[in-house]
Write an enzyme that holds these catalytic residues in place. Structure first.
Site, PDB file in Angstrom:
ATOM      1  N   HIS A 358       0.840  -1.312   0.106  1.00  0.00           N
ATOM      2  CA  HIS A 358      -0.126  -0.011  -0.004  1.00  0.00           C
ATOM      3  C   HIS A 358       0.977   1.178   0.044  1.00  0.00           C
ATOM      4  O   HIS A 358       0.252   2.506  -0.018  1.00  0.00           O
ATOM      5  CB  HIS A 358      -0.850  -0.215   1.247  1.00  0.00           C
ATOM      6  CG  HIS A 358      -2.180  -0.942   1.044  1.00  0.00           C
ATOM      7  ND1 HIS A 358      -3.313  -0.284   0.575  1.00  0.00           N
ATOM      8  CD2 HIS A 358      -2.378  -2.184   1.472  1.00  0.00           C
ATOM      9  CE1 HIS A 358      -4.111  -1.434   0.643  1.00  0.00           C
ATOM     10  NE2 HIS A 358      -3.796  -2.414   1.131  1.00  0.00           N
ATOM     11  N   LYS A 546      -9.538  14.008   3.816  1.00  0.00           N
ATOM     12  CA  LYS A 546      -8.641  12.832   3.838  1.00  0.00           C
ATOM     13  C   LYS A 546      -7.964  13.003   4.912  1.00  0.00           C
ATOM     14  O   LYS A 546      -7.749  13.960   5.762  1.00  0.00           O
ATOM     15  CB  LYS A 546      -7.544  12.645   2.430  1.00  0.00           C
ATOM     16  CG  LYS A 546      -6.919  13.937   2.109  1.00  0.00           C
ATOM     17  CD  LYS A 546      -6.064  13.862   0.939  1.00  0.00           C
ATOM     18  CE  LYS A 546      -6.969  13.908  -0.472  1.00  0.00           C
ATOM     19  NZ  LYS A 546      -6.816  12.665  -1.072  1.00  0.00           N
ATOM     20  N   ARG A 547      -6.930  11.807   5.379  1.00  0.00           N
ATOM     21  CA  ARG A 547      -5.957  11.976   6.686  1.00  0.00           C
ATOM     22  C   ARG A 547      -4.983  13.293   6.410  1.00  0.00           C
ATOM     23  O   ARG A 547      -4.748  13.380   5.132  1.00  0.00           O
ATOM     24  CB  ARG A 547      -5.030  10.785   6.833  1.00  0.00           C
ATOM     25  CG  ARG A 547      -6.090   9.670   7.538  1.00  0.00           C
ATOM     26  CD  ARG A 547      -6.585  10.127   8.845  1.00  0.00           C
ATOM     27  NE  ARG A 547      -5.494  10.461   9.874  1.00  0.00           N
ATOM     28  CZ  ARG A 547      -5.424   9.306  10.827  1.00  0.00           C
ATOM     29  NH1 ARG A 547      -5.814   8.257  10.798  1.00  0.00           N
ATOM     30  NH2 ARG A 547      -4.320   9.788  11.462  1.00  0.00           N
ATOM     31  N   LYS A 552       0.110  14.503   1.484  1.00  0.00           N
ATOM     32  CA  LYS A 552      -1.089  14.798   0.767  1.00  0.00           C
ATOM     33  C   LYS A 552      -1.246  16.357   0.469  1.00  0.00           C
ATOM     34  O   LYS A 552      -2.235  16.601  -0.166  1.00  0.00           O
ATOM     35  CB  LYS A 552      -2.256  14.122   1.744  1.00  0.00           C
ATOM     36  CG  LYS A 552      -2.521  12.585   1.606  1.00  0.00           C
ATOM     37  CD  LYS A 552      -3.411  12.292   2.672  1.00  0.00           C
ATOM     38  CE  LYS A 552      -3.449  10.690   2.786  1.00  0.00           C
ATOM     39  NZ  LYS A 552      -4.163   9.967   1.860  1.00  0.00           N
ATOM     40  N   THR A 654      -8.672   6.702  -2.617  1.00  0.00           N
ATOM     41  CA  THR A 654      -9.973   6.130  -3.182  1.00  0.00           C
ATOM     42  C   THR A 654     -10.987   7.228  -3.028  1.00  0.00           C
ATOM     43  O   THR A 654     -12.197   7.321  -3.640  1.00  0.00           O
ATOM     44  CB  THR A 654     -10.464   4.675  -2.132  1.00  0.00           C
ATOM     45  OG1 THR A 654     -10.125   5.260  -0.693  1.00  0.00           O
ATOM     46  CG2 THR A 654      -9.722   3.705  -2.551  1.00  0.00           C
ATOM     47  N   LYS A 658     -14.405   8.314  -5.067  1.00  0.00           N
ATOM     48  CA  LYS A 658     -15.795   8.765  -4.439  1.00  0.00           C
ATOM     49  C   LYS A 658     -16.365   9.905  -4.741  1.00  0.00           C
ATOM     50  O   LYS A 658     -17.540  10.220  -5.268  1.00  0.00           O
ATOM     51  CB  LYS A 658     -15.944   8.842  -2.919  1.00  0.00           C
ATOM     52  CG  LYS A 658     -15.391   7.283  -2.358  1.00  0.00           C
ATOM     53  CD  LYS A 658     -14.895   7.604  -0.794  1.00  0.00           C
ATOM     54  CE  LYS A 658     -14.190   6.502  -0.348  1.00  0.00           C
ATOM     55  NZ  LYS A 658     -13.498   6.732   0.926  1.00  0.00           N
TER      56      LYS A 658
HETATM   57  C1  LIG Z   1     -12.212   6.860   1.400  1.00  0.00           C
HETATM   58  C2  LIG Z   1     -12.116   7.584   2.696  1.00  0.00           C
HETATM   59  C3  LIG Z   1     -10.525   7.732   3.043  1.00  0.00           C
HETATM   60  C4  LIG Z   1      -9.505   7.561   1.873  1.00  0.00           C
HETATM   61  O1  LIG Z   1      -9.267   8.768   1.529  1.00  0.00           O
HETATM   62  P1  LIG Z   1      -8.093   9.411   0.454  1.00  0.00           P
HETATM   63  O2  LIG Z   1      -8.519  10.541  -0.109  1.00  0.00           O
HETATM   64  O3  LIG Z   1      -8.039   8.135  -0.685  1.00  0.00           O
HETATM   65  O4  LIG Z   1      -6.875   9.422   1.242  1.00  0.00           O
HETATM   66  C5  LIG Z   1     -10.192   8.142   4.320  1.00  0.00           C
HETATM   67  N1  LIG Z   1     -11.067   8.323   5.265  1.00  0.00           N
HETATM   68  C6  LIG Z   1     -12.434   7.920   5.056  1.00  0.00           C
HETATM   69  C7  LIG Z   1     -13.545   8.237   5.940  1.00  0.00           C
HETATM   70  C8  LIG Z   1     -13.020   7.848   3.647  1.00  0.00           C
HETATM   71  O5  LIG Z   1     -14.018   7.497   3.199  1.00  0.00           O
END
Ligand SMILES: *Cc1c(COP(=O)(O)O)cnc(C)c1O
Length: 821
Positions: A358, A546-547, A552, A654, A658
């Site tokens: 990952h 995101k985190r 990032k 991911t 979304k």
């Molecule tokens: C999809 C998701 C992530 C991952 O987000 P990235 O932008 O790919 O880092 C993290 N936290 C939550 C709650 C998510 O639904």
């Protein structure tokens, strides 16, 4: 679409009965939480019948099963999603209306089971949804943390971490399975005995142990009666206090075992893409792995007498290196408990275990000091040593006397056990999670392994479940899609391509923009209630959730907001389309730079949101406690999806998928799955900027670049950076953001300045942001791009990802479950 099991009148009656049995309450005087519990038990009642039918079918068919081993499962709420997959959401919503309750507000009573940090844990959850929906037998195996991901509170702009007591009201969906309790042993010493045939037996002595007790949570497939289980393990002390333990002198031991049981499953480590190397973490890993594998082998043996055939019925997928002790643990079970030879055990293990990589970030790689590893897991360490010894013989055969190769590939080297190397050497498959990421693995990070064993390497681009992130999270858009192309997309997202013919249809464009507007109103209301900030639903909702992590680059985003604000102050009459910048991010509790970035975002928000002179044209919102439940609402309301990681650092992402599925346009670098998103939708329907992965890697190999050149030559950037240290956003403490300034310009802390190329990419980012603004002014053009993004999201269903895992790695057998009428 209607599920007979949820016939309205009988459902209402069952809710009332449950209230009576559980709480001695009538519907009039029950609390909302009690209603949530009563509804959930009524739903679980239907699920259990399908669960039993699934078990019966599996018993009959004996299909091959995947065990998805993961330290994290970021499930999100179960009630709404279960109703969606039962195809009963509408009926139950109506039933609740008739009882005088809004189902959405009942859903809000459920705590998010947040047994994960971010993308990796959410991927595991999406995979389980897809496996059940596609009718494949699967177990998710993990830990039942008493406290999941902390709840984030923002106080005075700072992140506070509050314990997440997600189990305080009980979890109506889980089932304790004490009949599968298993003993797990730590530490002690290994004594070798020889049996009558002269074979070695390894006996662990003076160990500590705990009982592992599984809890099963049902994973409901969409409309197919298939229910798999997420099996999460709790720890209990083996010998609870015995009255005579004082006399026996083992009081201390009893206390120790109690403590071990309590601490081992206490908390989820809140690090994303970072390895803290703590002893307790290794204990957690061995705890759930040993329990899961012992149970898997026992279950196999219930039906089969030849253990050599295990790989025909069972496959273990390792979600990152966290579960890698599965490899030596399976060897141990096969040799020490089943009596197989090394070669027999190795043959089985290497055909049963597969590994997903990952990340390539060095700080995330798991390494354990030999001292710790061998003390905690003495027998497991012996086995790892032997795997390493045999592997190095192979390396030497292939590259005679080549110390370079040994140094790069050894499993044990320099006093450390390297978990990624163990997983690659011992698994039959190594996959990356997006095409670019897999290419970087093959050609850079894992080049030596790829050269030795190219056949193991493969790509599985991540995906997301459209059931949660469109059907549940964005019901208006889901209905619109169904009205136009039918409902096949729910289980076959490739169908969503059919929407492309509506991209130029004026009516369709208006409808999609109106749905987005309604979703923006819903989010604006949430922001009003949670932040006390008024945002304009007609402004561009520009979102980065995101985190919080340096790679990032939330810092790049907020520095650009500061720059835009400077421009508005200097040129009050400039053309400017109103923007709402929305952030949501948890920072690991010990990650100083990340937490300071949160403070900066909130400080900038305070100044800009309260400046009467800019007429509300910029608003900045930090959404507290970002998690799956509010994420669903945020994606639905977004216009712009910020995916701005330093190229090469985000393995896949991911969140990007979304957003796309909900009609947002990507503003991003050519990183991770962004590359494939652009390939599907067309570059003209996204905003791509910045260094490529190759360019980043080239700079890194040269030892970085000099950000002072940019600082000295670019006035706009210099002005923004000076505002970090002149008190502009922190008059009382002008030094507050000094560390962020230093991280960009000075190498005096550690390593190179601006490791993540923020200043290097700033101009290109600002320019791409201008393109966003101009594109948004053209409402038709934007609507067209938005529809094409939705239409282009078909590839990014986790159903597609899971089909690839099945065809190329797992080779599972499908099951069909019929319910009696
Ligand atoms: C999809 C998701 C992530 C991952 O987000 P990235 O932008 O790919 O880092 C993290 N936290 C939550 C709650 C998510 O639904």
């Amino acid at each position: 679409m209607y599920n007979k099991a949820f016939e309205k009148e009988s459902f209402k009656k069952e809710v009332k009965d449950n209230l009576k049995i559980l709480y001695r309450k009538t519907i009039e005087d029950a609390t909302k939480q009690q209603i949530f519990q009563a509804v959930s038990y009524a739903v679980k009642d239907v699920i259990i019948d399908q669960w039993m039918a699934t078990q019966k079918q599996i018993e009959k068919q004996d299909p091959k099963t995947v065990y998805y081993l993961s330290m994290e499962f970021l499930m999100g709420r179960a009630l709404g999603n279960s109703l969606i997959n039962e195809r009963a959401f509408t009926e139950v919503k109506e039933a609740m209306d008739e009882l005088g309750f809004d189902l959405n507000s009942i859903e809000d009573e459920e705590p998010d089971p947040a047994l994960g940090n971010g993308g990796l844990g959410r991927l595991a959850a999406c995979f389980l949804d897809s496996l059940s929906t596609m009718g494949y037998p699967a177990y998710g195996c993990g830990i039942r943390y008493r406290y999941g991901m902390f709840e984030q509170k923002i106080e005075n702009g700072y992140q506070l971490e509050v314990p997440d007591m997600w189990l305080k009201n009980g979890n109506p969906f889980e089932m304790k399975r004490p009949e599968y309790a298993t003993e797990i042993r730590f530490g002690g010493t290994i004594r070798v005995e020889r049996d009558c045939q002269g074979r070695e037996k390894f006996i662990q002595e003076n160990y500590q142990s705990v009982n592992a007790i599984p809890y099963d949570i049902p994973i409901v497939g969409y409309g197919n009666n298939v229910v798999n289980a997420l099996r999460i393990w709790d720890a209990e002390a083996i010998n609870t206090f015995q009255l005579d333990s004082f006399d026996k002198g083992d009081y201390n031991k009893a206390v120790e075992q109690q403590n071990l049981a309590q601490t081992i499953v206490e908390v989820l480590y809140p690090n994303d893409n970072h390895n803290a190397g703590k002893e307790l973490r290794l204990k957690q890993q061995y705890f759930f792995i040993s329990a899961s594998l012992q149970r898997a082998v026992a279950k196999f043996k219930e039906k089969h007498d030849d253990i050599h055939r295990l790989p025909e019925k069972v496959v273990f997928q390792l979600n990152d290196t966290h579960p890698t002790v599965a490899i030596p643990e399976l060897m141990r079970i096969l040799m020490d408990e089943e009596g197989l030879t090394w070669n027999e055990a190795w043959d089985i293990t290497t055909r049963a275990c597969a590994y997903t990589n990952h990340t390539i970030m060095s700080e995330a790689l798991e390494k354990w000091p030999i001292e710790l590893f061998s003390r905690l897991l003495p027998r497991i360490y012996q086995i790892v040593e032997e795997i390493n010894r045999r592997f190095l013989i192979e390396v030497d055969r292939r590259y005679p006397c080549n110390q370079e190769k040994v140094k790069k590939m050894a499993i044990i080297y320099d006093g450390q056990v390297k978990m990624a190397h163990l997983a690659i050497v011992s698994g039959f498959s190594v996959n990356g999670v997006a095409r670019l990421h897999t290419e970087i693995l093959k050609n850079q990070e894992l080049k030596d392994f790829y050269e030795m064993m190219p056949q193991k390497f493969n790509n599985k681009t991540n995906g997301i479940t459209q059931r949660r992130f469109l059907l549940h999270g964005n019901p208006m858009l889901a209905d619109w899609v169904t009205d136009h192309i039918g409902n096949d997309w729910i289980t076959d997202l490739s169908q969503i391509r059919k929407l492309a013919i509506y991209a130029d249809d004026k009516k369709a464009q208006q409808e999609v923009m109106n749905i987005k507007y309604q979703n923006k109103l819903r989010l604006a209301k949430y922001i009003r209630e949670h932040n006390g900030i008024e945002v304009d639903p007609r402004s561009i909702f520009d979102v980065q959730v995101k985190r919080l992590h340096e790679y990032k680059r939330q810092l790049l985003n907020i520095l650009h907001v500061m720059h835009l604000y400077n421009q508005l102050k200097e040129h009050p009459d400039m053309e400017f389309y109103p923007r709402t910048f929305i952030f949501g991010a948890k920072a690991a509790a010990g990650y100083r730079t990340a937490k300071l970035t949160i403070k900066l975002i909130n400080a900038v928000a305070d100044v800009i949101n309260n400046d009467k002179n800019i007429g509300g044209r910029i608003k900045v919102v930090f959404i507290e406690n970002y998690r799956v439940s509010n994420a669903e609402m945020i994606f639905a309301a977004s216009d712009v999806s910020e995916q701005i990681s330093t190229a090469s650092k985000e393995a896949s992402g991911t969140g990007n998928m979304k957003f796309m599925l909900n009609g947002a346009l990507t503003l991003g670098t050519m990183d991770g799955a962004n590359v494939e998103i652009v390939e599907e939708v067309g570059e003209e329907h996204a905003f791509i900027f910045g260094l490529s992965a190759d360019e980043v890697i080239r700079f890194e190999n040269q030892g970085g670049y000099n950000p002072m050149d940019i600082f000295n030559n670019d006035q706009d950037i210099r002005k923004v950076l000076m505002q970090l240290i002149n008190g502009y956003y922190s008059p009382r403490d002008p030094e507050l953001f000094r560390d962020l300034y230093d991280s960009l310009l000075n190498s005096r802390n550690c390593g190179r300045p601006d490791t993540y190329f923020i200043l290097k990419d700033f101009k290109a980012y600002a320019e791409a942001q201008k393109r966003v603004e101009w594109a948004y002014r053209n409402e038709e053009g934007w609507a067209r791009s938005s529809i094409l993004n939705i239409a282009g999201a078909g590839k990014f269903s986790s159903d597609r990802t899971i089909q690839e895992y099945i065809d190329e790695i797992w080779h599972l057998d499908k099951i069909r479950v019929e319910m009696p009428e």
